[in-house]
Design a protein around this motif. Structure first.
Motif, PDB file in Angstrom:
ATOM      1  N   ILE A  36       0.833  -1.208   0.000  1.00 22.51           N
ATOM      2  CA  ILE A  36       0.000   0.000   0.000  1.00 22.51           C
ATOM      3  C   ILE A  36       0.864   1.254   0.000  1.00 22.51           C
ATOM      4  O   ILE A  36       1.852   1.344   0.726  1.00 22.51           O
ATOM      5  N   LEU A  37       0.461   2.206  -0.829  1.00 28.86           N
ATOM      6  CA  LEU A  37       1.032   3.545  -0.844  1.00 28.86           C
ATOM      7  C   LEU A  37      -0.013   4.472  -0.244  1.00 28.86           C
ATOM      8  O   LEU A  37      -1.155   4.521  -0.722  1.00 28.86           O
ATOM      9  N   VAL A  38       0.356   5.177   0.831  1.00 28.57           N
ATOM     10  CA  VAL A  38      -0.541   6.169   1.439  1.00 28.57           C
ATOM     11  C   VAL A  38       0.078   7.534   1.210  1.00 28.57           C
ATOM     12  O   VAL A  38       1.274   7.732   1.445  1.00 28.57           O
ATOM     13  N   ILE A  39      -0.719   8.458   0.731  1.00 28.94           N
ATOM     14  CA  ILE A  39      -0.252   9.828   0.501  1.00 28.94           C
ATOM     15  C   ILE A  39      -1.200  10.803   1.183  1.00 28.94           C
ATOM     16  O   ILE A  39      -2.418  10.602   1.187  1.00 28.94           O
ATOM     17  N   ASN A  40      -0.618  11.827   1.806  1.00 26.85           N
ATOM     18  CA  ASN A  40      -1.399  12.903   2.395  1.00 26.85           C
ATOM     19  C   ASN A  40      -1.229  14.109   1.487  1.00 26.85           C
ATOM     20  O   ASN A  40      -0.157  14.674   1.396  1.00 26.85           O
ATOM     21  N   THR A  41      -2.295  14.476   0.812  1.00 25.35           N
ATOM     22  CA  THR A  41      -2.264  15.632  -0.089  1.00 25.35           C
ATOM     23  C   THR A  41      -2.741  16.881   0.641  1.00 25.35           C
ATOM     24  O   THR A  41      -3.392  17.741   0.058  1.00 25.35           O
ATOM     25  N   GLN A  42      -2.395  16.963   1.902  1.00 24.68           N
ATOM     26  CA  GLN A  42      -2.843  18.028   2.791  1.00 24.68           C
ATOM     27  C   GLN A  42      -2.742  19.402   2.156  1.00 24.68           C
ATOM     28  O   GLN A  42      -1.717  19.768   1.597  1.00 24.68           O
ATOM     29  N   ARG A  43      -3.852  20.126   2.253  1.00 23.31           N
ATOM     30  CA  ARG A  43      -3.902  21.505   1.786  1.00 23.31           C
ATOM     31  C   ARG A  43      -4.576  22.344   2.846  1.00 23.31           C
ATOM     32  O   ARG A  43      -5.595  21.946   3.398  1.00 23.31           O
ATOM     33  N   ASN A  44      -4.010  23.502   3.134  1.00 28.94           N
ATOM     34  CA  ASN A  44      -4.570  24.436   4.113  1.00 28.94           C
ATOM     35  C   ASN A  44      -4.819  23.766   5.462  1.00 28.94           C
ATOM     36  O   ASN A  44      -5.821  24.030   6.131  1.00 28.94           O
ATOM     37  N   GLY A  45      -3.923  22.858   5.846  1.00 27.82           N
ATOM     38  CA  GLY A  45      -4.033  22.197   7.146  1.00 27.82           C
ATOM     39  C   GLY A  45      -5.063  21.093   7.224  1.00 27.82           C
ATOM     40  O   GLY A  45      -5.280  20.526   8.291  1.00 27.82           O
ATOM     41  N   ILE A  46      -5.716  20.777   6.121  1.00 28.34           N
ATOM     42  CA  ILE A  46      -6.740  19.724   6.116  1.00 28.34           C
ATOM     43  C   ILE A  46      -6.108  18.434   5.603  1.00 28.34           C
ATOM     44  O   ILE A  46      -5.574  18.384   4.496  1.00 28.34           O
ATOM     45  N   ILE A  47      -6.161  17.393   6.417  1.00 29.11           N
ATOM     46  CA  ILE A  47      -5.586  16.101   6.052  1.00 29.11           C
ATOM     47  C   ILE A  47      -6.450  15.453   4.975  1.00 29.11           C
ATOM     48  O   ILE A  47      -7.674  15.387   5.098  1.00 29.11           O
ATOM     49  N   LEU A  90      -5.971  11.965   3.131  1.00 26.97           N
ATOM     50  CA  LEU A  90      -5.228  10.729   2.906  1.00 26.97           C
ATOM     51  C   LEU A  90      -5.843   9.932   1.769  1.00 26.97           C
ATOM     52  O   LEU A  90      -7.058   9.795   1.675  1.00 26.97           O
ATOM     53  N   ARG A  91      -4.977   9.417   0.899  1.00 29.70           N
ATOM     54  CA  ARG A  91      -5.387   8.535  -0.195  1.00 29.70           C
ATOM     55  C   ARG A  91      -4.501   7.303  -0.130  1.00 29.70           C
ATOM     56  O   ARG A  91      -3.334   7.393   0.247  1.00 29.70           O
ATOM     57  N   ALA A  92      -5.042   6.158  -0.521  1.00 30.09           N
ATOM     58  CA  ALA A  92      -4.273   4.917  -0.483  1.00 30.09           C
ATOM     59  C   ALA A  92      -4.455   4.153  -1.789  1.00 30.09           C
ATOM     60  O   ALA A  92      -5.561   4.071  -2.324  1.00 30.09           O
ATOM     61  N   TYR A  93      -3.352   3.600  -2.279  1.00 32.57           N
ATOM     62  CA  TYR A  93      -3.343   2.854  -3.537  1.00 32.57           C
ATOM     63  C   TYR A  93      -2.581   1.543  -3.350  1.00 32.57           C
ATOM     64  O   TYR A  93      -1.658   1.462  -2.540  1.00 32.57           O
ATOM     65  N   ASP A  94      -2.943   0.555  -4.147  1.00 33.12           N
ATOM     66  CA  ASP A  94      -2.145  -0.659  -4.199  1.00 33.12           C
ATOM     67  C   ASP A  94      -0.865  -0.329  -4.953  1.00 33.12           C
ATOM     68  O   ASP A  94      -0.884   0.420  -5.928  1.00 33.12           O
ATOM     69  N   LEU A  95       0.249  -0.870  -4.499  1.00 32.93           N
ATOM     70  CA  LEU A  95       1.538  -0.601  -5.135  1.00 32.93           C
ATOM     71  C   LEU A  95       1.724  -1.342  -6.457  1.00 32.93           C
ATOM     72  O   LEU A  95       2.607  -1.011  -7.238  1.00 32.93           O
ATOM     73  N   ALA A  96       0.921  -2.361  -6.716  1.00 32.92           N
ATOM     74  CA  ALA A  96       1.072  -3.135  -7.948  1.00 32.92           C
ATOM     75  C   ALA A  96       0.678  -2.296  -9.159  1.00 32.92           C
ATOM     76  O   ALA A  96      -0.351  -1.619  -9.159  1.00 32.92           O
ATOM     77  N   CYS A  97       1.504  -2.334 -10.193  1.00 30.73           N
ATOM     78  CA  CYS A  97       1.213  -1.613 -11.434  1.00 30.73           C
ATOM     79  C   CYS A  97       0.052  -2.295 -12.150  1.00 30.73           C
ATOM     80  O   CYS A  97       0.089  -3.506 -12.368  1.00 30.73           O
ATOM     81  N   PRO A  98      -0.983  -1.559 -12.529  1.00 26.91           N
ATOM     82  CA  PRO A  98      -2.125  -2.154 -13.230  1.00 26.91           C
ATOM     83  C   PRO A  98      -1.762  -2.779 -14.578  1.00 26.91           C
ATOM     84  O   PRO A  98      -2.416  -3.714 -15.011  1.00 26.91           O
ATOM     85  N   ASN A  99      -0.720  -2.285 -15.229  1.00 20.90           N
ATOM     86  CA  ASN A  99      -0.297  -2.874 -16.506  1.00 20.90           C
ATOM     87  C   ASN A  99       0.334  -4.237 -16.304  1.00 20.90           C
ATOM     88  O   ASN A  99       0.116  -5.153 -17.092  1.00 20.90           O
ATOM     89  N   GLU A 100       1.161  -4.361 -15.298  1.00 20.62           N
ATOM     90  CA  GLU A 100       1.886  -5.599 -15.048  1.00 20.62           C
ATOM     91  C   GLU A 100       1.044  -6.606 -14.271  1.00 20.62           C
ATOM     92  O   GLU A 100       1.177  -7.806 -14.464  1.00 20.62           O
ATOM     93  N   ALA A 101       0.197  -6.108 -13.365  1.00 17.24           N
ATOM     94  CA  ALA A 101      -0.685  -6.942 -12.535  1.00 17.24           C
ATOM     95  C   ALA A 101       0.068  -8.080 -11.859  1.00 17.24           C
ATOM     96  O   ALA A 101      -0.407  -9.202 -11.771  1.00 17.24           O
ATOM     97  N   ALA A 102       1.255  -7.779 -11.367  1.00 18.62           N
ATOM     98  CA  ALA A 102       2.068  -8.738 -10.628  1.00 18.62           C
ATOM     99  C   ALA A 102       2.400  -8.137  -9.266  1.00 18.62           C
ATOM    100  O   ALA A 102       2.779  -6.964  -9.183  1.00 18.62           O
TER     101      ALA A 102
END
Length: 149
Positions: free
Chosen positions: A66-77, A79-91
């Protein structure tokens, strides 16, 4: 009349599937607790964190991690989360890597680029977005979140 009905059914089926978005990443359990006031304090501010090994026995990290990113703007959290597996490779062993700015992620094998601050949308080299997971705040516990699918 039967021919007209068959043509209408065929047209509906053919055109309704054209814009369908699906994930090439297999379903896998996801359950990860985040504590921005503790062990995940490095996610405060605009930042990302990669999870490839469970920290607790109850952690489930999807298909490729899992990749978690905080795109915090103006002090507002935000959070977004993505699977690390590339959709093209699907491995599960071929994982996207965020760039030095934390704005995009790139597959080291196929070179596909994804916008990780905007729902994992493909930038180039792929027609599939990254598999996104749900992030929700834990009620009553400040600074804690859970990632699920």
């Amino acid at each position: 009349m039967k021919k007209l009905l068959l043509i209408a059914i065929f047209a509906c089926v053919f055109f309704s599937c054209e814009d369908e978005v699906y994930s090439t990443i297999p379903l896998a359990p996801v359950s990860l607790k985040l504590n921005l006031n503790g062990e995940d304090s490095d996610l405060n501010g605009f930042a990302y964190k990669i999870f490839t090994k469970p920290r607790k026995e109850t952690d489930r990290l999807g298909y490729g991690g899992i990749l978690v990113i905080n795109t915090q703007r103006n002090g507002i959290i935000d959070l977004r989360a993505y699977d690390l597996a590339c959709p093209n490779e699907a491995a599960s062993d071929i994982k996207i890597k965020p760039d030095e700015n934390g704005l995009e992620a790139v597959c080291p094998v196929c070179g596909a680029k994804y916008n990780i601050i905007s729902e994992g949308a493909p930038i180039s080299g792929s027609k599939h977005p990254l598999k996104q997971y749900n992030v929700s705040i834990t009620p009553g516990i400040s600074g804690t979140y859970v990632v699920t699918n």
